[in-house]
Design an enzyme around this catalytic site. Structure first.
Site, PDB file in Angstrom:
ATOM      1  N   HIS A 125      -7.488   3.714   3.249  1.00 21.60           N
ATOM      2  CA  HIS A 125      -7.365   4.489   4.481  1.00 21.60           C
ATOM      3  C   HIS A 125      -8.724   4.780   5.139  1.00 21.60           C
ATOM      4  CE1 HIS A 125      -3.345   5.063   3.003  1.00 21.60           C
ATOM      5  NE2 HIS A 125      -3.008   5.861   3.993  1.00 21.60           N
ATOM      6  N   CYS A 138     -10.991   3.481  -0.764  1.00 28.25           N
ATOM      7  CA  CYS A 138      -9.630   3.867  -0.426  1.00 28.25           C
ATOM      8  C   CYS A 138      -9.289   3.125   0.854  1.00 28.25           C
ATOM      9  CB  CYS A 138      -9.564   5.374  -0.196  1.00 28.25           C
ATOM     10  SG  CYS A 138      -7.986   5.910   0.489  1.00 28.25           S
ATOM     11  N   ASP A 194       0.860  -1.194   0.000  1.00 27.87           N
ATOM     12  CA  ASP A 194       0.000   0.000   0.000  1.00 27.87           C
ATOM     13  C   ASP A 194       0.886   1.231   0.000  1.00 27.87           C
ATOM     14  OD1 ASP A 194      -2.426   1.545   0.207  1.00 27.87           O
ATOM     15  OD2 ASP A 194      -1.900   1.929   2.292  1.00 27.87           O
ATOM     16  N   SER A 195       0.287   2.354  -0.310  1.00 28.02           N
ATOM     17  CA  SER A 195       1.040   3.609  -0.294  1.00 28.02           C
ATOM     18  C   SER A 195       1.389   4.036   1.133  1.00 28.02           C
ATOM     19  CB  SER A 195       0.214   4.697  -0.966  1.00 28.02           C
ATOM     20  OG  SER A 195      -1.020   4.827  -0.303  1.00 28.02           O
ATOM     21  N   CYS A 238      -4.227  -1.116  -2.259  1.00 25.25           N
ATOM     22  CA  CYS A 238      -4.298   0.331  -2.473  1.00 25.25           C
ATOM     23  C   CYS A 238      -5.170   0.514  -3.703  1.00 25.25           C
ATOM     24  CB  CYS A 238      -2.885   0.882  -2.721  1.00 25.25           C
ATOM     25  SG  CYS A 238      -2.860   2.614  -3.207  1.00 25.25           S
ATOM     26  N   GLU A 266      -3.151   9.332   7.930  1.00 26.82           N
ATOM     27  CA  GLU A 266      -1.687   9.189   8.031  1.00 26.82           C
ATOM     28  C   GLU A 266      -1.142   9.945   9.249  1.00 26.82           C
ATOM     29  OE1 GLU A 266       0.771   7.466   6.127  1.00 26.82           O
ATOM     30  OE2 GLU A 266      -0.864   6.416   5.151  1.00 26.82           O
TER      31      GLU A 266
END
Ligand code: DGL
Length: 264
Positions: A185, A183, A9-10, A72, A151
């Protein structure tokens, strides 16, 4: 088979998928790469997203992984097919499983999708949904402010609630019955998103369905880890191992996670 499952994932968002894989497949060892130093991928060009995703893929290939999960959405939208065609192991993305889960729950066919600018621009969810059911009505919305909230660890509380509420305002008129968190996140913001969009809307995150698909494929290939051995997960980040470890320990409810910083 004791080889690890690779998850990329990013950043930390893909841990929402890792958590589901750990829950559904507790014998499996996971090697996770989060490209935190170059996160977010959402606003980047397709060329950059493809290059960075290949960097993570090549890093994990050295560990002889038996499956790769691109956890992701932005990377899945851009480069899943290319990686799938190149590698000889099974490669899964998160978009088709998310679309399938939404279709399973929706009765009215009015489905919303939240995602990064890159994912929404690619129309990947709309295409995936309509490839299964042409009649669905899809409302898609890019939410560029959500990933920084996660994040930075600020995904709970009033500040997050204000941002989510303002962002989703326009979607409330669409009378959706299902909303896809497109997404990785966003599941960390799920309690707030659910509160803002209303209890009548079913909120879907693709982690659960992706883990189920991983399990089916590994079972079919007879490569599930069976027997009672303890999995030894490894977490790699291109950013701060300390911040990653804090978020990962909280989200996965595991103390003493070993997080290694790597260069890609
Ligand atoms: N992991 C990305 C996704 O699921 C979100 C974070 C980013 O923009 O890099 O689309």
């Amino acid at each position: 088979m004791k080889k690890p499952i690779g998850i990329i994932d990013s950043g930390v968002g893909g841990l929402t998928v890792a958590k589901e894989v750990m829950r559904q497949l507790p014998n499996e060892t996971i090697y996770y790469v989060g490209d935190t130093a170059r996160c977010p991928y959402g606003p980047r060009s397709s060329e950059e997203v493809a290059r960075f995703t290949w960097d993570m893929t090549e890093y994990l290939i050295q560990y002889d992984i038996k499956m790769l999960i691109i956890a992701c959405n932005t990377a899945t939208a851009v480069v899943l097919n290319e990686i799938k065609e190149t590698l000889s192991i099974p490669v899964l993305g998160v978009i088709l499983p998310g679309a399938r889960a939404a279709l399973k729950h929706s009765h009215s066919g009015k489905i919303g999708v939240l995602g990064t600018v890159g994912t929404i621009r690619s129309n990947a969810y709309s295409k995936a949904l309509k490839s299964i059911n042409q009649d669905v009505k899809v409302s898609a919305l890019a939410c560029p402010k959500f990933v920084p909230l996660v994040e930075s660890g600020e995904y709970e509380g009033d500040f997050a609630r204000r941002i989510v509420s303002k962002t989703l305002q326009q979607m409330k008129a669409d009378r959706l019955d299902t909303l896809i968190l497109g997404c990785t996140h966003y599941p960390l913001l799920e309690p707030i998103i659910q509160e803002v969009i209303g209890a009548e809307v079913k909120v879907i995150s693709s982690g659960e369905e992706t883990a189920r698909e991983a399990s089916t494929i590994l079972d079919y290939n007879e490569s599930l880890a069976v027997g009672d051995h303890t999995p030894h997960h490894r977490f790699f980040t291109t950013g701060s191992s300390k911040i990653f470890a804090q978020l990962a320990s909280k989200w996965l409810q595991q103390d003493h996670l070993i997080v290694e910083t790597i260069d890609l």
